[in-house]
Design a protein around this motif. Structure first.
Motif, PDB file in Angstrom:
ATOM      1  N   ALA A 151       0.831  -1.202   0.000  1.00  0.00           N
ATOM      2  CA  ALA A 151       0.000   0.000   0.000  1.00  0.00           C
ATOM      3  C   ALA A 151       0.868   1.256   0.000  1.00  0.00           C
ATOM      4  O   ALA A 151       0.553   2.247  -0.666  1.00  0.00           O
ATOM      5  N   LYS A 152       1.985   1.243   0.743  1.00  0.00           N
ATOM      6  CA  LYS A 152       2.851   2.424   0.790  1.00  0.00           C
ATOM      7  C   LYS A 152       3.465   2.715  -0.569  1.00  0.00           C
ATOM      8  O   LYS A 152       3.578   3.872  -0.978  1.00  0.00           O
ATOM      9  N   GLU A 153       3.836   1.681  -1.307  1.00  0.00           N
ATOM     10  CA  GLU A 153       4.412   1.888  -2.645  1.00  0.00           C
ATOM     11  C   GLU A 153       3.389   2.493  -3.596  1.00  0.00           C
ATOM     12  O   GLU A 153       3.711   3.390  -4.381  1.00  0.00           O
ATOM     13  N   VAL A 154       2.141   2.021  -3.515  1.00  0.00           N
ATOM     14  CA  VAL A 154       1.112   2.576  -4.379  1.00  0.00           C
ATOM     15  C   VAL A 154       0.803   4.016  -3.995  1.00  0.00           C
ATOM     16  O   VAL A 154       0.647   4.890  -4.844  1.00  0.00           O
ATOM     17  N   LEU A 155       0.724   4.297  -2.677  1.00  0.00           N
ATOM     18  CA  LEU A 155       0.474   5.661  -2.228  1.00  0.00           C
ATOM     19  C   LEU A 155       1.617   6.585  -2.623  1.00  0.00           C
ATOM     20  O   LEU A 155       1.386   7.749  -2.972  1.00  0.00           O
ATOM     21  N   SER A 156       2.836   6.094  -2.565  1.00  0.00           N
ATOM     22  CA  SER A 156       3.975   6.903  -3.016  1.00  0.00           C
ATOM     23  C   SER A 156       3.881   7.194  -4.512  1.00  0.00           C
ATOM     24  O   SER A 156       4.176   8.303  -4.957  1.00  0.00           O
ATOM     25  N   GLY A 157       3.446   6.181  -5.287  1.00  0.00           N
ATOM     26  CA  GLY A 157       3.252   6.420  -6.714  1.00  0.00           C
ATOM     27  C   GLY A 157       2.156   7.436  -6.983  1.00  0.00           C
ATOM     28  O   GLY A 157       2.286   8.291  -7.870  1.00  0.00           O
ATOM     29  N   ASN A 158       1.066   7.368  -6.208  1.00  0.00           N
ATOM     30  CA  ASN A 158      -0.004   8.355  -6.364  1.00  0.00           C
ATOM     31  C   ASN A 158       0.476   9.750  -5.987  1.00  0.00           C
ATOM     32  O   ASN A 158       0.091  10.744  -6.616  1.00  0.00           O
ATOM     33  N   ASP A 159       1.326   9.825  -4.939  1.00  0.00           N
ATOM     34  CA  ASP A 159       1.863  11.123  -4.536  1.00  0.00           C
ATOM     35  C   ASP A 159       2.751  11.713  -5.625  1.00  0.00           C
ATOM     36  O   ASP A 159       2.763  12.938  -5.848  1.00  0.00           O
ATOM     37  N   GLU A 160       3.492  10.863  -6.323  1.00  0.00           N
ATOM     38  CA  GLU A 160       4.305  11.349  -7.446  1.00  0.00           C
ATOM     39  C   GLU A 160       3.425  11.886  -8.568  1.00  0.00           C
ATOM     40  O   GLU A 160       3.754  12.883  -9.219  1.00  0.00           O
ATOM     41  N   VAL A 161       2.283  11.224  -8.805  1.00  0.00           N
ATOM     42  CA  VAL A 161       1.342  11.721  -9.813  1.00  0.00           C
ATOM     43  C   VAL A 161       0.806  13.089  -9.400  1.00  0.00           C
ATOM     44  O   VAL A 161       0.706  14.009 -10.223  1.00  0.00           O
ATOM     45  N   ILE A 162       0.465  13.239  -8.115  1.00  0.00           N
ATOM     46  CA  ILE A 162      -0.011  14.533  -7.629  1.00  0.00           C
ATOM     47  C   ILE A 162       1.054  15.602  -7.830  1.00  0.00           C
ATOM     48  O   ILE A 162       0.775  16.715  -8.309  1.00  0.00           O
ATOM     49  N   GLY A 163       2.304  15.289  -7.482  1.00  0.00           N
ATOM     50  CA  GLY A 163       3.386  16.246  -7.684  1.00  0.00           C
ATOM     51  C   GLY A 163       3.593  16.587  -9.145  1.00  0.00           C
ATOM     52  O   GLY A 163       3.841  17.753  -9.498  1.00  0.00           O
ATOM     53  N   GLN A 164       3.489  15.590 -10.024  1.00  0.00           N
ATOM     54  CA  GLN A 164       3.640  15.844 -11.454  1.00  0.00           C
ATOM     55  C   GLN A 164       2.561  16.784 -11.977  1.00  0.00           C
ATOM     56  O   GLN A 164       2.841  17.709 -12.738  1.00  0.00           O
ATOM     57  N   VAL A 165       1.306  16.551 -11.554  1.00  0.00           N
ATOM     58  CA  VAL A 165       0.201  17.400 -11.996  1.00  0.00           C
ATOM     59  C   VAL A 165       0.377  18.829 -11.488  1.00  0.00           C
ATOM     60  O   VAL A 165       0.182  19.801 -12.224  1.00  0.00           O
ATOM     61  N   LEU A 166       0.766  18.972 -10.210  1.00  0.00           N
ATOM     62  CA  LEU A 166       0.944  20.310  -9.652  1.00  0.00           C
ATOM     63  C   LEU A 166       2.096  21.049 -10.333  1.00  0.00           C
ATOM     64  O   LEU A 166       2.026  22.271 -10.534  1.00  0.00           O
ATOM     65  N   ASN A 167       3.148  20.329 -10.690  1.00  0.00           N
ATOM     66  CA  ASN A 167       4.256  20.958 -11.405  1.00  0.00           C
ATOM     67  C   ASN A 167       3.816  21.454 -12.777  1.00  0.00           C
ATOM     68  O   ASN A 167       4.262  22.519 -13.247  1.00  0.00           O
ATOM     69  N   ILE A 168       2.945  20.687 -13.445  1.00  0.00           N
ATOM     70  CA  ILE A 168       2.442  21.127 -14.750  1.00  0.00           C
ATOM     71  C   ILE A 168       1.631  22.407 -14.603  1.00  0.00           C
ATOM     72  O   ILE A 168       1.763  23.343 -15.401  1.00  0.00           O
ATOM     73  N   MET A 169       0.783  22.478 -13.572  1.00  0.00           N
ATOM     74  CA  MET A 169      -0.007  23.685 -13.347  1.00  0.00           C
ATOM     75  C   MET A 169       0.891  24.872 -13.032  1.00  0.00           C
ATOM     76  O   MET A 169       0.658  25.994 -13.505  1.00  0.00           O
ATOM     77  N   THR A 170       1.952  24.635 -12.254  1.00  0.00           N
ATOM     78  CA  THR A 170       2.883  25.723 -11.929  1.00  0.00           C
ATOM     79  C   THR A 170       3.642  26.177 -13.164  1.00  0.00           C
ATOM     80  O   THR A 170       3.857  27.376 -13.372  1.00  0.00           O
ATOM     81  N   ALA A 171       4.040  25.217 -14.007  1.00  0.00           N
ATOM     82  CA  ALA A 171       4.778  25.574 -15.221  1.00  0.00           C
ATOM     83  C   ALA A 171       3.928  26.404 -16.174  1.00  0.00           C
ATOM     84  O   ALA A 171       4.447  27.283 -16.874  1.00  0.00           O
ATOM     85  N   GLN A 172       2.631  26.145 -16.213  1.00  0.00           N
ATOM     86  CA  GLN A 172       1.739  26.912 -17.075  1.00  0.00           C
ATOM     87  C   GLN A 172       1.261  28.207 -16.431  1.00  0.00           C
ATOM     88  O   GLN A 172       0.493  28.957 -17.024  1.00  0.00           O
ATOM     89  N   ALA A 173       1.709  28.454 -15.176  1.00  0.00           N
ATOM     90  CA  ALA A 173       1.345  29.671 -14.449  1.00  0.00           C
ATOM     91  C   ALA A 173      -0.167  29.839 -14.347  1.00  0.00           C
ATOM     92  O   ALA A 173      -0.710  30.931 -14.504  1.00  0.00           O
ATOM     93  N   VAL A 174      -0.852  28.725 -14.080  1.00  0.00           N
ATOM     94  CA  VAL A 174      -2.305  28.744 -13.939  1.00  0.00           C
ATOM     95  C   VAL A 174      -2.653  28.491 -12.473  1.00  0.00           C
ATOM     96  O   VAL A 174      -2.298  27.444 -11.923  1.00  0.00           O
ATOM     97  N   PRO A 175      -3.313  29.424 -11.794  1.00  0.00           N
ATOM     98  CA  PRO A 175      -3.742  29.165 -10.408  1.00  0.00           C
ATOM     99  C   PRO A 175      -4.759  28.036 -10.362  1.00  0.00           C
ATOM    100  O   PRO A 175      -5.557  27.864 -11.282  1.00  0.00           O
ATOM    101  N   TYR A 176      -4.742  27.278  -9.299  1.00  0.00           N
ATOM    102  CA  TYR A 176      -5.588  26.095  -9.235  1.00  0.00           C
ATOM    103  C   TYR A 176      -6.114  25.883  -7.821  1.00  0.00           C
ATOM    104  O   TYR A 176      -5.598  26.422  -6.840  1.00  0.00           O
TER     105      TYR A 176
END
Length: 455
Positions: free
Chosen positions: A171-196
């Protein structure tokens, strides 16, 4: 210091969650790149209902960016944060590094430790109604190809899996993978300078803990005697004696403004330790009772009152006294909206009245008293509503007269089905009784029976 604050927040979530009913409840976390307006958390052990969640979302989205990211995991419980997060252990070993970093960077994030799982499953529909836009289900790789506009509302849904210890991955490995997805999505929003604005929740709990009851009720006629949840009912006293009791799981009002309904939840201001309601103007006597709830800053109005007016009298037909809810009034900054309730809300004077849902819309039990006031611009909704204005004994409701009729839809279905079966059986018996044997039989040894033919 920020790391310590985040750990305290998650520890608080776990302690609050462990106090109440944990069966079929999931946590919900909401934050924004621009910060959210501060909101009071629910009472300890209180499971957030659909109406309360709508109120939280409406308040949060009133000033937050409308580019909304919904991270919807298959399963999630507060235990996942304490077992795999940075609450007790080293933050570097946390499975929620990106999530905790986003919460630290955001001001006034919203934490709801216990949300009904059925309500959480309907999150896309609730957010669609709040933003007035259709949800878009996508993968992080697809998001990188989109060009979002800060001025146009968008609802982006990212589904995340969950794994138990019996699967190939822990479960921890899957949650860590989900957390990486969350970080990836947030980085994309930051790169596009779009508030979210982001919401992280689940469809169902990953762990179901045994329920802890808040009260033990006796069986028999006292089954509907009290309707208490995690907070006591509103109690009005006259001469040191309780004469009015009122309780509701959800108490909300909505006003039609600028082409849409704006909703405000009054339950948090009415019940529990954080209650700020005032009962000035309430009174009760032998024939009339009036419960007047006064609030501040409701839907932008400095003064707001919710009034329940009741009366009781003797009815010759039934040879007993009954009380009725004559009207429900809303008084806001000198204006008034009145609803008639006497046709639907009534009970013997010795009883309390209880109903699963009392509304002024959708199977309305409250109807506008006059077309001259502003009642048509308002909606009133009470869930699991119970009130008693006469013959109150102590601090508990008397036996409740429920609004549910004897002939429920299930009973009607059973009666109609039984009637159809009786009709089929009757028709079959009638056909059997109509059978007749032949009065003559062909004798193979004698002459054949001849049937004369006529032209």
């Amino acid at each position: 210091m920020a790391n310590v604050n985040c750990r305290i927040v998650f520890a608080f979530m776990f302690s609050v969650f462990s106090l109440g009913k944990c069966n079929e409840q999931v946590p919900l976390i909401m934050w924004s790149s621009e910060g959210l307006p501060s909101q009071s958390p629910p009472a300890a052990g209180h499971a957030v209902s659909s109406g309360e969640l709508e109120s939280y979302l409406s308040s949060a989205l009133s000033s937050a960016p409308h580019n909304l990211l919904l991270f919807l995991q298959d399963k999630l419980s507060v235990d996942d944060f304490t077992m795999y997060g940075g609450v007790f252990g080293n933050k570097q070993d946390s499975a929620f590094t990106n999530l905790e970093g986003a919460l630290q960077a955001s001001s006034s994030p919203l934490f709801l430790p216990a949300v009904d799982s059925a309500t959480a499953s309907a999150l896309p529909a609730l957010l669609q109604e709040q933003l007035d836009t259709s949800p878009l289900y996508l993968e992080p790789e697809t998001l990188a190809q989109l060009r979002l506009n800060a001025s146009v509302a968008a609802l982006l849904v990212i589904r995340l899996p969950y794994s138990s210890s019996s699967d190939m991955m822990s479960a921890k490995e899957v949650l860590s993978g989900n957390d990486e997805v969350i970080g990836q999505v947030l980085n994309i929003m930051t790169a596009q300078a779009v508030p979210y604005t982001a919401v992280y929740s689940a469809l169902r709990p990953s762990r179901v803990i045994e329920d802890v009851s808040f009260a033990v009720h006796s069986v028999g006629r006292s089954l509907l005697q009290s309707s208490r949840g995690p907070y006591p009912p509103v109690e009005f006293k006259e001469r040191d004696s309780t004469c009015i009791l009122m309780w509701a799981e959800n108490l909300s009002v909505s006003q039609f403004r600028s082409g849409k309904w704006e909703r405000h939840d009054l339950a948090s201001q009415t019940f529990g330790e954080s209650s700020s309601v005032k009962l000035e103007g309430s009174f009760c006597n032998e024939t009339h009772s009036r419960l007047e709830l006064s609030y501040e800053n409701v839907l932008g109005y400095r003064s707001f009152k919710l009034i329940f007016a009741m009366s009781q009298r003797h009815y010759k037909v039934s040879a007993r006294r009954w009380f009725t809810m004559d009207q429900v009034e809303l008084i806001y900054d000198g204006k008034k909206a009145s609803f008639n309730a006497s046709r639907h809300i009534y009970a013997p004077v010795e009883y309390s009245y209880r109903c699963e849902s009392v509304t002024s819309f959708r199977y309305a039990m409250l109807t506008p008293r006059s077309s001259k006031d502003n009642a048509n611009d308002w909606r009133v909704s009470f869930d699991d509503f119970q009130i008693q204005g006469f013959k109150v004994s102590g601090k508990d409701f008397s036996y409740a007269s429920d609004c549910a009729g004897f002939f429920t839809p299930g009973i009607w279905m059973g009666l109609v089905t039984s009637l159809l079966m009786v009709l089929v059986l009757t028709y079959g018996l009638h056909m059997i009784m109509q059978l007749r044997t032949m009065d003559r039989f062909d004798d193979p040894k004698g002459p054949a029976i001849s049937v004369p033919q006529t032209e």
